[in-house]
Scaffold this motif. Sequence first.
Motif, PDB file in Angstrom:
ATOM      1  N   ALA A 181       0.827  -1.197   0.000  1.00  0.00           N
ATOM      2  CA  ALA A 181       0.000   0.000   0.000  1.00  0.00           C
ATOM      3  C   ALA A 181       0.865   1.252   0.000  1.00  0.00           C
ATOM      4  O   ALA A 181       1.992   1.260   0.492  1.00  0.00           O
ATOM      5  CB  ALA A 181      -0.940  -0.005   1.213  1.00  0.00           C
ATOM      6  N   LYS A 182       0.332   2.337  -0.542  1.00  0.00           N
ATOM      7  CA  LYS A 182       1.106   3.577  -0.653  1.00  0.00           C
ATOM      8  C   LYS A 182       1.505   4.102   0.718  1.00  0.00           C
ATOM      9  O   LYS A 182       2.622   4.582   0.903  1.00  0.00           O
ATOM     10  CB  LYS A 182       0.294   4.629  -1.403  1.00  0.00           C
ATOM     11  CG  LYS A 182      -0.134   4.200  -2.785  1.00  0.00           C
ATOM     12  CD  LYS A 182      -1.041   5.238  -3.409  1.00  0.00           C
ATOM     13  CE  LYS A 182      -1.555   4.779  -4.760  1.00  0.00           C
ATOM     14  NZ  LYS A 182      -2.503   5.739  -5.340  1.00  0.00           N
ATOM     15  N   TYR A 183       0.579   4.028   1.681  1.00  0.00           N
ATOM     16  CA  TYR A 183       0.865   4.612   2.982  1.00  0.00           C
ATOM     17  C   TYR A 183       1.821   3.754   3.809  1.00  0.00           C
ATOM     18  O   TYR A 183       2.243   4.169   4.884  1.00  0.00           O
ATOM     19  CB  TYR A 183      -0.430   4.820   3.768  1.00  0.00           C
ATOM     20  CG  TYR A 183      -1.235   3.554   3.989  1.00  0.00           C
ATOM     21  CD1 TYR A 183      -1.011   2.742   5.097  1.00  0.00           C
ATOM     22  CD2 TYR A 183      -2.220   3.174   3.101  1.00  0.00           C
ATOM     23  CE1 TYR A 183      -1.732   1.586   5.302  1.00  0.00           C
ATOM     24  CE2 TYR A 183      -2.959   2.022   3.285  1.00  0.00           C
ATOM     25  CZ  TYR A 183      -2.707   1.241   4.401  1.00  0.00           C
ATOM     26  OH  TYR A 183      -3.428   0.096   4.605  1.00  0.00           O
ATOM     27  N   LEU A 184       2.185   2.557   3.326  1.00  0.00           N
ATOM     28  CA  LEU A 184       3.132   1.707   4.037  1.00  0.00           C
ATOM     29  C   LEU A 184       4.540   1.804   3.470  1.00  0.00           C
ATOM     30  O   LEU A 184       5.451   1.182   4.027  1.00  0.00           O
ATOM     31  CB  LEU A 184       2.670   0.248   3.986  1.00  0.00           C
ATOM     32  CG  LEU A 184       1.368  -0.080   4.719  1.00  0.00           C
ATOM     33  CD1 LEU A 184       1.021  -1.545   4.542  1.00  0.00           C
ATOM     34  CD2 LEU A 184       1.470   0.259   6.195  1.00  0.00           C
ATOM     35  N   ALA A 226       5.110  12.135   2.543  1.00  0.00           N
ATOM     36  CA  ALA A 226       4.081  12.651   1.638  1.00  0.00           C
ATOM     37  C   ALA A 226       2.695  12.375   2.211  1.00  0.00           C
ATOM     38  O   ALA A 226       2.456  11.365   2.875  1.00  0.00           O
ATOM     39  CB  ALA A 226       4.224  12.000   0.256  1.00  0.00           C
ATOM     40  N   TYR A 227       1.759  13.289   1.939  1.00  0.00           N
ATOM     41  CA  TYR A 227       0.394  13.161   2.463  1.00  0.00           C
ATOM     42  C   TYR A 227      -0.379  12.109   1.671  1.00  0.00           C
ATOM     43  O   TYR A 227      -0.323  12.072   0.444  1.00  0.00           O
ATOM     44  CB  TYR A 227      -0.323  14.512   2.382  1.00  0.00           C
ATOM     45  CG  TYR A 227      -1.793  14.435   2.722  1.00  0.00           C
ATOM     46  CD1 TYR A 227      -2.215  14.228   4.040  1.00  0.00           C
ATOM     47  CD2 TYR A 227      -2.757  14.552   1.727  1.00  0.00           C
ATOM     48  CE1 TYR A 227      -3.555  14.144   4.349  1.00  0.00           C
ATOM     49  CE2 TYR A 227      -4.103  14.475   2.028  1.00  0.00           C
ATOM     50  CZ  TYR A 227      -4.495  14.267   3.345  1.00  0.00           C
ATOM     51  OH  TYR A 227      -5.832  14.179   3.642  1.00  0.00           O
ATOM     52  N   TYR A 228      -1.087  11.263   2.386  1.00  0.00           N
ATOM     53  CA  TYR A 228      -1.903  10.216   1.781  1.00  0.00           C
ATOM     54  C   TYR A 228      -3.364  10.491   2.090  1.00  0.00           C
ATOM     55  O   TYR A 228      -3.746  10.662   3.255  1.00  0.00           O
ATOM     56  CB  TYR A 228      -1.493   8.842   2.325  1.00  0.00           C
ATOM     57  CG  TYR A 228      -2.389   7.717   1.848  1.00  0.00           C
ATOM     58  CD1 TYR A 228      -2.289   7.236   0.545  1.00  0.00           C
ATOM     59  CD2 TYR A 228      -3.334   7.141   2.682  1.00  0.00           C
ATOM     60  CE1 TYR A 228      -3.100   6.209   0.093  1.00  0.00           C
ATOM     61  CE2 TYR A 228      -4.155   6.120   2.245  1.00  0.00           C
ATOM     62  CZ  TYR A 228      -4.026   5.660   0.951  1.00  0.00           C
ATOM     63  OH  TYR A 228      -4.839   4.645   0.499  1.00  0.00           O
ATOM     64  N   MET A 286      -1.784   9.625  -3.351  1.00  0.00           N
ATOM     65  CA  MET A 286      -0.597  10.219  -2.736  1.00  0.00           C
ATOM     66  C   MET A 286       0.138  10.964  -3.846  1.00  0.00           C
ATOM     67  O   MET A 286       0.745  10.357  -4.733  1.00  0.00           O
ATOM     68  CB  MET A 286       0.292   9.152  -2.096  1.00  0.00           C
ATOM     69  CG  MET A 286       1.534   9.708  -1.420  1.00  0.00           C
ATOM     70  SD  MET A 286       2.559   8.415  -0.689  1.00  0.00           S
ATOM     71  CE  MET A 286       1.553   7.962   0.710  1.00  0.00           C
ATOM     72  N   ARG A 287       0.051  12.288  -3.818  1.00  0.00           N
ATOM     73  CA  ARG A 287       0.563  13.086  -4.925  1.00  0.00           C
ATOM     74  C   ARG A 287       2.087  13.067  -4.981  1.00  0.00           C
ATOM     75  O   ARG A 287       2.675  12.816  -6.026  1.00  0.00           O
ATOM     76  CB  ARG A 287       0.076  14.539  -4.789  1.00  0.00           C
ATOM     77  CG  ARG A 287      -1.439  14.653  -4.697  1.00  0.00           C
ATOM     78  CD  ARG A 287      -2.121  14.127  -5.947  1.00  0.00           C
ATOM     79  NE  ARG A 287      -3.574  14.286  -5.882  1.00  0.00           N
ATOM     80  CZ  ARG A 287      -4.414  13.764  -6.741  1.00  0.00           C
ATOM     81  NH1 ARG A 287      -3.946  13.027  -7.720  1.00  0.00           N
ATOM     82  NH2 ARG A 287      -5.702  13.950  -6.628  1.00  0.00           N
ATOM     83  N   ALA A 338       6.748   6.637  -7.221  1.00  0.00           N
ATOM     84  CA  ALA A 338       7.320   7.986  -7.203  1.00  0.00           C
ATOM     85  C   ALA A 338       6.265   9.062  -7.068  1.00  0.00           C
ATOM     86  O   ALA A 338       6.551  10.238  -7.293  1.00  0.00           O
ATOM     87  CB  ALA A 338       8.133   8.221  -8.475  1.00  0.00           C
ATOM     88  N   GLY A 339       5.045   8.715  -6.665  1.00  0.00           N
ATOM     89  CA  GLY A 339       3.995   9.709  -6.523  1.00  0.00           C
ATOM     90  C   GLY A 339       3.153   9.807  -7.787  1.00  0.00           C
ATOM     91  O   GLY A 339       3.597   9.516  -8.889  1.00  0.00           O
TER      92      GLY A 339
END
Length: 534
Positions: free
Chosen positions: A246-249, A257-259, A266-267, A282-283
Motif C-alpha cells: 500500500a502507498k501509505y506503508l 508525503a500526504y496520503y 498520494m501526490r 514515485a507519486g
Amino acid sequence: MASSTIGKLSREEYRRQKDLDAARKAGTAPAALDEEGKAINPHIPQYLAQAPWYLDTGAPSLSHQRRVKDVEPKSSIDDWYDRGVKAGPAAKKYRKGACENCGAMTHKKQDCLERPRKKGAKYTNKDIQADEVIQEVAAGYDAKRDRWNGYDPSEHKRIYEEYAAVEAMRQKLREEEIDNQTTTDLAAMRKVAKAGKIEADPDFGSSDEEDADEDKYADAADQVGQKLDAKTRITVRNLRIREDTAKYLINLDPSSAYYDPKTRSMRDAPIKDMPPEDAKFAGENFLRWSGEAPEVQKLQLFAWQAASRGNDVHFNANPTQGELLHAEFKQKKEELRDSSKQSILSKYGGAEYLQSVPQELLRGQTENYVEYSRSGQVIKGKERAKTRSKYIEDAYTNNHTSVWGSWYDQASSSWGYACCHSTIHISYCSGQAGIEAVETSTSKNLLAAPPPLQSILSTPSEPQSSKSEKELYEDRKRKMRGEEEPAPSAKKSKGGTLLDNGRYDVTEDEIESYRKNRRMAEDPMANYVDTGEV
C-alpha cells in the motif's frame, strides 16, 4: 432446610429456626423430608438447598438440583418442515376468518407471503390459495444449530443451471456483436482499398479460429488484479492487488508525503531522496508528467486559448479536430521561428556562434571509473574537477605578491600584506622598502610616545623619578581638561596614593586620559610633516 418462600421471620422465629438447624446437624432432631419423603442432608449448603424463585414449591425440596427427564421425545437432526406442502385442494369461496389477501385459513393478512392484490380474495372470491400444512417439529440441540438443516441441494443445481444459461446467452450475443462490427470494418477496408487501388484480402474478416484465439487471450488476461471489459475488449488494472504494498506503508514517517485515504491518492513521492527511476512508487504527480500526459495537457491548453479567441475548438466535444489544429499550429509556429531566425542571421550575421556541441554529448554519461576509500580518498581513476567559486581567488593586485590577510601586525592588531607589511587594503605594494619604512616608523613612534601607563603606575625603582613622571602625567591630563593648577592645600584624589603592595590605584579618568594621549603607530598620518611648500 428452609425454602426461599419463607417470608420475613421475627426475631423469635429466626432464633428457633437456627436452633432447629443446629439440632439437625448434631443429630438430636430428625432431618427434613422432601415431597417424595426422602430425608434432606442438613449439612448441604444453603445456596444448594434453596430453590430459585421460579422453581420454588414452598416446601423443602432438592428437585431443582435433579435433572428433569424429557417427557416428549425429540426429533432427529434430519427432521424438518415440509416446505410448500398444501393441506388439500383450495376452497371455492372465501371463508370467514381466512386471509383477506389469498383466502387461506392458516394465516392472517399481515402474515401472508403472496403478492398483495389490488382486491383481495375476500372481495373477489377468485384465486383462493389452499391451506398450508402446519407442522410441529421438536428440534433438538443439534437440529436448532445446524445452519444447513432443511436445505435442498437440488435447489442449488437449479440456480447453477439458470446462471449457466444466462452466461451462454451473453456469450452468444457478444459473438454476434463482434461479427457485426467486423463486417462493418471489412466493408470500410474494401472501400479504402478500392479508392487507393490496394488489393484487398478476400479472407479478411472473422472466423471461428480467430474468435477462439481471442477468447483464449481474453481468458488469460482475466487474472488477479485485471478486469476485462467484454464490450470494449480493454483490460483495466484494478486499484491494487494483494501482493502490492500500500502507498501509505512505503514510508511510515509522519512528515512524509500526504496520503488521502478517501481517494487512495498520494501526490508526492513518499521517499524524496530516491530517484524516480529506482523508486517503486514515485507519486502520482510523476505519472501526470510521464508518457503522453504532457501532450494531452498541451492540447487542452491550446483548446482553451483557441476558444478564448473565438474559434470553435473543444477538447472533449471534438478531440480529433483539436488534435489536427494543434499539429497545424505547432508546424506553423516552427516555420515562423525558422524564418525569423534566418532573417536575423542574414541581417546581423553570427551563424558561426550557434554551432555548438549537442547537449546530449555535454550532459551525457562518461566511462571514467573512480574508486574511493572509506575516508573519501581516490584509490583508482581520476576524480572529477571540483566546482570553482564565482569569486576571484589568488589574484594579486597593485604589484602585490601576496593576498590581503597574509600578514598580521601584533602591535596594531590589524591584518595586511606579507609582501610589504602594509595594513591599508588595496594599497600599492612598495616591497622590502615598505617593510623597512614600517619598522622605522614603529621604532620612532615608540621613542616619541609617552611612557605607558603601566610603567608609570608600577612599583618605582627610584621614588624621586617615579614621582616626577607621575606629576608630569597629572599636569598633562589637567591641561587637556582645561583645568587650572590647584592650590597647594587642595586635597589630592585617591588615584595618586601609593597602596600597601607598592602599586598605585588607577582611576577611570586616568585610564581614559592615557588612551587619548597614546601615540597611534598604525596612523598613516602620524609622521606627516607639513613643509609649507605648494
